[in-house]
Design a protein around this motif. Structure first.
Motif, PDB file in Angstrom:
ATOM      1  N   ILE A  44       0.669  -1.227  -0.088  1.00 24.09           N
ATOM      2  CA  ILE A  44       0.137  -0.139   0.024  1.00 24.09           C
ATOM      3  C   ILE A  44       0.776   1.124   0.230  1.00 24.09           C
ATOM      4  N   ALA A 149      -7.901   6.912  -2.751  1.00 20.05           N
ATOM      5  CA  ALA A 149      -8.599   5.698  -1.827  1.00 20.05           C
ATOM      6  C   ALA A 149      -9.480   5.298  -2.475  1.00 20.05           C
ATOM      7  N   VAL A 176      -5.640   4.398  -5.703  1.00 19.63           N
ATOM      8  CA  VAL A 176      -5.012   3.201  -5.235  1.00 19.63           C
ATOM      9  C   VAL A 176      -6.863   2.856  -4.962  1.00 19.63           C
ATOM     10  N   LYS A 178      -8.811   0.006  -3.595  1.00 18.62           N
ATOM     11  CA  LYS A 178      -9.409  -1.691  -3.075  1.00 18.62           C
ATOM     12  C   LYS A 178     -10.232  -2.485  -3.598  1.00 18.62           C
ATOM     13  N   VAL A 207      -4.648  -2.180  -5.128  1.00 21.40           N
ATOM     14  CA  VAL A 207      -4.290  -3.099  -3.355  1.00 21.40           C
ATOM     15  C   VAL A 207      -5.341  -4.381  -3.377  1.00 21.40           C
ATOM     16  N   THR A 213      -6.448  -4.223   4.608  1.00 17.69           N
ATOM     17  CA  THR A 213      -6.043  -3.679   4.026  1.00 17.69           C
ATOM     18  C   THR A 213      -6.932  -1.621   3.331  1.00 17.69           C
ATOM     19  N   LEU A 217      -5.892   1.628   3.962  1.00 21.85           N
ATOM     20  CA  LEU A 217      -5.284   2.469   2.846  1.00 21.85           C
ATOM     21  C   LEU A 217      -6.295   3.722   3.465  1.00 21.85           C
ATOM     22  N   HIS A 220      -4.007   6.026   5.247  1.00 19.26           N
ATOM     23  CA  HIS A 220      -2.458   6.573   4.987  1.00 19.26           C
ATOM     24  C   HIS A 220      -2.491   8.177   4.671  1.00 19.26           C
TER      25      HIS A 220
END
Ligand code: NAD
Length: 480
Positions: A44, A149, A176, A178, A207, A213, A217, A220
């Motif tokens: 990540i 995210a 990013v 997920k 990711v 997870t 994220l 982050h």
């Protein structure tokens, strides 16, 4: 078998820095479909760093609106060429009937990307305004919000991801993403398409993993905004984290919407419309009208017609184009749905059809389409989101009471009214507290904002409003 050994980070296939793997199973056969590495904290970190670097890279940052639009259309071309494969992959994972998967997960993904590719060419990125005090001008700038995210659920995995990705790309932000562990295999197709279309490295990073997870994220330090679709429970946790960090967040959460049948509603058309409005994707759709409010004066007639509709829907193999009701996504989800059916029974509601697992299905996570009559709006099955093929029919005395019952819910996401008189329906629509509502239909309009009120979420996706959510506004006061 889809066995993946790498993750899509910074425009390449990277080995995972973690050691865990996640397996994916077919909802219809329970057989293993494949597996992929779970993204750990180091993955990540790498994905967020790549997305941050891409924000500043000239090959992304310096694209004109027109160039960005062309690139998005190229991405859409590649996604279009593999639409059928994507629809099938989704359907195998989560059991979505293929007719719906082809429309939403196959073609819908492409149409949405093209919509935002076109829309961005019309957006004013810099607007000069005359100052209110008359002493000059101010430049109002729309800049990309930054690294987003994006987290999606399993029920419409590809198109709900695109609800976010398309406006993110259009805004010039980076992402990013997920996916849900149940439906990660289709995200590898997305990554392959991004590579083939020539999306600059780091603009899209994926990711895969579960809630842990996702938590890593969301919090982050390199993330500028969070866009989440999923359960209200997870949405509250994410909202709390983003509140603490003062991080902008969009939350598209659960629902328990009302389908109000007015006294004048034609029975055949109403019940045919309710099949889709209340049971699309085996009831695993967030805006379903699963609390059906029927007038006392015609209650028996509507219960009978809804029962006949639910019991006649073709249940079966999701890859068969004739199937309307497939399995639910997982064993856990089936246990949840069956638990709610037990709760309905024990709270005194009357089952008129279904109520268990279909007898002719010894494999796959199937639940019979189930209708409860004589449901009290205060009971568990009327208050909580079931996310399966289970309907509650609740009687009401007059229109006033119908609207009050519709509004007596923690949620406010969708809802419908069914009537022979469209204007009367519109009157009801205006009084229901919700983010979207249908008069004699319910299908999303991608050109209009979608989202919830109350515990159904914060913010809007789709339409021009969905793009606005990925811009930051800056005012530059111009002197001489
Ligand atoms: P979920 O909340 O369990 O998971 C959704 C996603 O969030 C998954 O990718 C999951 O791994 C991740 N996640 C879970 N907890 C997290 C956390 N604390 N931090 C970060 N990430 C986390 O939901 P689900 O069971 O996958 O999906 C079904 C739910 O989604 C239903 O409640 C449904 O109503 C809702 N939904 C809402 C919309 C909408 O637009 N409003 C659309 C579809 C589904």
């Amino acid at each position: 078998m889809h066995e993946h050994s790498t993750l899509f980070i910074d425009g390449t296939w990277a080995s995972s820095r973690g050691s865990e793997r996640i397996e994916v199973f077919s909802a219809a056969t329970e057989e293993k479909l494949g597996s992929f590495p779970e993204a750990g904290p180091a993955d990540i970190d790498a994905a967020v760093a790549a997305a941050r670097a891409a924000l500043r890279a000239p090959e992304w940052r310096d694209l004109s609106r027109e160039e960005r639009s062309q690139l998005m259309h190229r991405f859409a071309d590649v996604l279009e060429s593999r639409a059928a494969e994507r629809a099938q992959t989704v359907s195998q994972q989560n059991g979505m009937p293929i007719a719906i998967a082809s429309f939403a997960e196959g073609d819908g993904v492409v149409a949405l990307l093209r919509y935002y590719a076109d829309l961005v060419t019309t957006v004013e990125l810099e607007e000069e305004r005359t100052r209110l005090d008359g002493t000059g001008t101010t430049l109002v700038q729309r800049t990309p919000v930054g690294v987003v995210a994006a987290i999606a659920p399993w029920n419409f995995p590809a198109v709900l991801a695109m609800f976010k990705l398309a406006p993110i790309l259009a805004s010039g932000s980076t992402v990013v993403f997920k996916p849900s562990p149940e439906t990660t295999l289709d995200s590898y197709l997305l990554a392959e398409a991004a590579l083939e279309a020539g999306l600059p490295a780091g603009v899209l990073n994926i990711v895969p993993g579960g809630a842990e997870t996702g938590k890593h994220l969301v919090s982050h330090p390199g993330v500028d905004k969070v866009a989440f679709t999923g359960s209200t429970r997870a949405g509250r946790q994410i909202g709390a984290v983003c509140g603490e960090l003062l991080r902008p967040v969009t939350l598209e959460l659960g629902g328990k919407s009302a389908g109000i049948i007015l006294e004048d509603a034609p029975v055949e058309e109403t019940v045919a419309g309710l099949a889709t409005a209340s049971l699309l994707n085996t009831g695993q759709t967030c805006y379903m009208s699963t609390r059906i409010l029927a007038p006392q004066s015609r209650y028996g007639e509507f219960v009978e017609a809804i029962t006949a509709m639910a019991s006649s829907l073709p249940v079966g193999d999701p890859l068969d184009p004739g199937t309307f009701v497939g399995p639910v996504v997982s064993r856990t989800q089936r246990e949840r749905v069956l638990g709610y059916i037990d709760a309905g029974r024990s709270e005194g509601a009357r089952i008129t059809t279904g109520g268990g697992v279909p007898q002719d299905r010894d494999r796959g996570w199937f639940v019979e389409p189930t209708v409860f009559a004589d449901v009290d709006n205060r009971s568990t099955i009327a208050r909580e989101e079931i996310f399966g093929p289970v309907l509650s029919v609740i009687p009401y005395a007059d229109e006033e009471e119908a609207v009050a019952l519709a509004n007596d819910s923690e949620y406010g996401l969708g809802g419908t009214v069914w009537t022979a008189d469209r204007d009367r329906g519109l009157g009801v629509a205006r009084r229901v507290e919700t983010g979207s509502f249908g008069v004699n239909r319910f299908d999303l309009d991608w050109g209009a904002p979608f989202g919830g009120v109350k515990s159904s979420g914060i913010g809007r996706e789709l339409g021009p409003e969905g793009l606005e959510a990925y811009f930051s506004l800056k005012s530059i006061f111009l002197g001489t």
